[in-house]
Design a protein around this motif. Sequence first.
Motif, PDB file in Angstrom:
ATOM      1  N   ASN A 118       0.832  -1.206   0.000  1.00 27.77           N
ATOM      2  CA  ASN A 118       0.000   0.000   0.000  1.00 27.77           C
ATOM      3  C   ASN A 118       0.861   1.249   0.000  1.00 27.77           C
ATOM      4  O   ASN A 118       0.562   2.223  -0.674  1.00 27.77           O
ATOM      5  N   MET A 119       1.925   1.177   0.769  1.00 32.30           N
ATOM      6  CA  MET A 119       2.807   2.336   0.917  1.00 32.30           C
ATOM      7  C   MET A 119       3.401   2.757  -0.425  1.00 32.30           C
ATOM      8  O   MET A 119       3.545   3.939  -0.705  1.00 32.30           O
ATOM      9  N   VAL A 120       3.741   1.780  -1.275  1.00 34.59           N
ATOM     10  CA  VAL A 120       4.341   2.130  -2.567  1.00 34.59           C
ATOM     11  C   VAL A 120       3.344   2.019  -3.713  1.00 34.59           C
ATOM     12  O   VAL A 120       3.706   2.108  -4.880  1.00 34.59           O
ATOM     13  N   GLY A 121       2.061   1.795  -3.376  1.00 38.38           N
ATOM     14  CA  GLY A 121       1.016   1.777  -4.394  1.00 38.38           C
ATOM     15  C   GLY A 121       1.011   0.551  -5.278  1.00 38.38           C
ATOM     16  O   GLY A 121       0.629   0.627  -6.445  1.00 38.38           O
ATOM     17  N   LEU A 122       1.436  -0.594  -4.747  1.00 31.85           N
ATOM     18  CA  LEU A 122       1.374  -1.841  -5.522  1.00 31.85           C
ATOM     19  C   LEU A 122       0.106  -2.602  -5.152  1.00 31.85           C
ATOM     20  O   LEU A 122      -0.251  -2.669  -3.974  1.00 31.85           O
ATOM     21  N   GLU A 123      -0.545  -3.167  -6.156  1.00 29.12           N
ATOM     22  CA  GLU A 123      -1.723  -3.967  -5.875  1.00 29.12           C
ATOM     23  C   GLU A 123      -1.284  -5.389  -5.512  1.00 29.12           C
ATOM     24  O   GLU A 123      -0.519  -6.009  -6.250  1.00 29.12           O
ATOM     25  N   VAL A 124      -1.757  -5.869  -4.371  1.00 27.60           N
ATOM     26  CA  VAL A 124      -1.302  -7.167  -3.865  1.00 27.60           C
ATOM     27  C   VAL A 124      -1.721  -8.298  -4.795  1.00 27.60           C
ATOM     28  O   VAL A 124      -2.862  -8.362  -5.234  1.00 27.60           O
ATOM     29  N   GLU A 125      -0.761  -9.178  -5.129  1.00 31.75           N
ATOM     30  CA  GLU A 125      -1.077 -10.328  -5.991  1.00 31.75           C
ATOM     31  C   GLU A 125      -1.186 -11.580  -5.126  1.00 31.75           C
ATOM     32  O   GLU A 125      -0.283 -11.898  -4.382  1.00 31.75           O
ATOM     33  N   TYR A 126      -2.330 -12.255  -5.257  1.00 32.23           N
ATOM     34  CA  TYR A 126      -2.554 -13.454  -4.452  1.00 32.23           C
ATOM     35  C   TYR A 126      -2.397 -14.716  -5.298  1.00 32.23           C
ATOM     36  O   TYR A 126      -2.603 -14.691  -6.508  1.00 32.23           O
TER      37      TYR A 126
END
Length: 172
Positions: free
Chosen positions: A90-98
């Motif tokens: 979130n801090m670097v604006g990446l969308e989490v990949e599951y």
Amino acid sequence: MPFIKNDFIDKVLARVDIVDVINARVKLKKQGSSYTCCCPFHQEKTPSFSVNQKKQYFNCFGCHKAGSAIKFVMEYDNLSFSEAVVELANMVGLEVEYEEKGRSRFNNVNKEESKTSIYFTLLTDAAKLFHQELQKSEIAQQYLAARGITKETIEKYEIGFAPNSWDFILKI
Ligand SMILES: [Zn+2]
């Protein structure tokens, strides 16, 4: 919680700078090629906590806590490993990949999985209906407003309203 993809964890670590991560929580001082401060994990008067930007690694000579940005966030924010990864993403604006396969623990049991997905769809649909009912009910909206619940919160958590009818959900 679904499993975060392994290579996503590397991606996050490559993207974040441990100095920013720590500096946002405790004030770091640049000293030569590293950064130091008084250790946030033990009581001390002279700094023995140091951060190596090049190696993206922190280390305390006093209490021997050491590790990556993930480890720091886990310890400092009191989070689990995956929560810390999400926080950094979130801090670097990446969308989490599951992990696709890790979505459900019932993966090897096909029957169970399809049952789970049917229930999940049913519950999602029901939640949507109750949420729609809320938009229709002035009284319910006034009640929430009086409780200090904002429109954003209502949307975010899809808060719903059950009309005064036992078979409302069956009639749809
Ligand atoms: Zn320490």
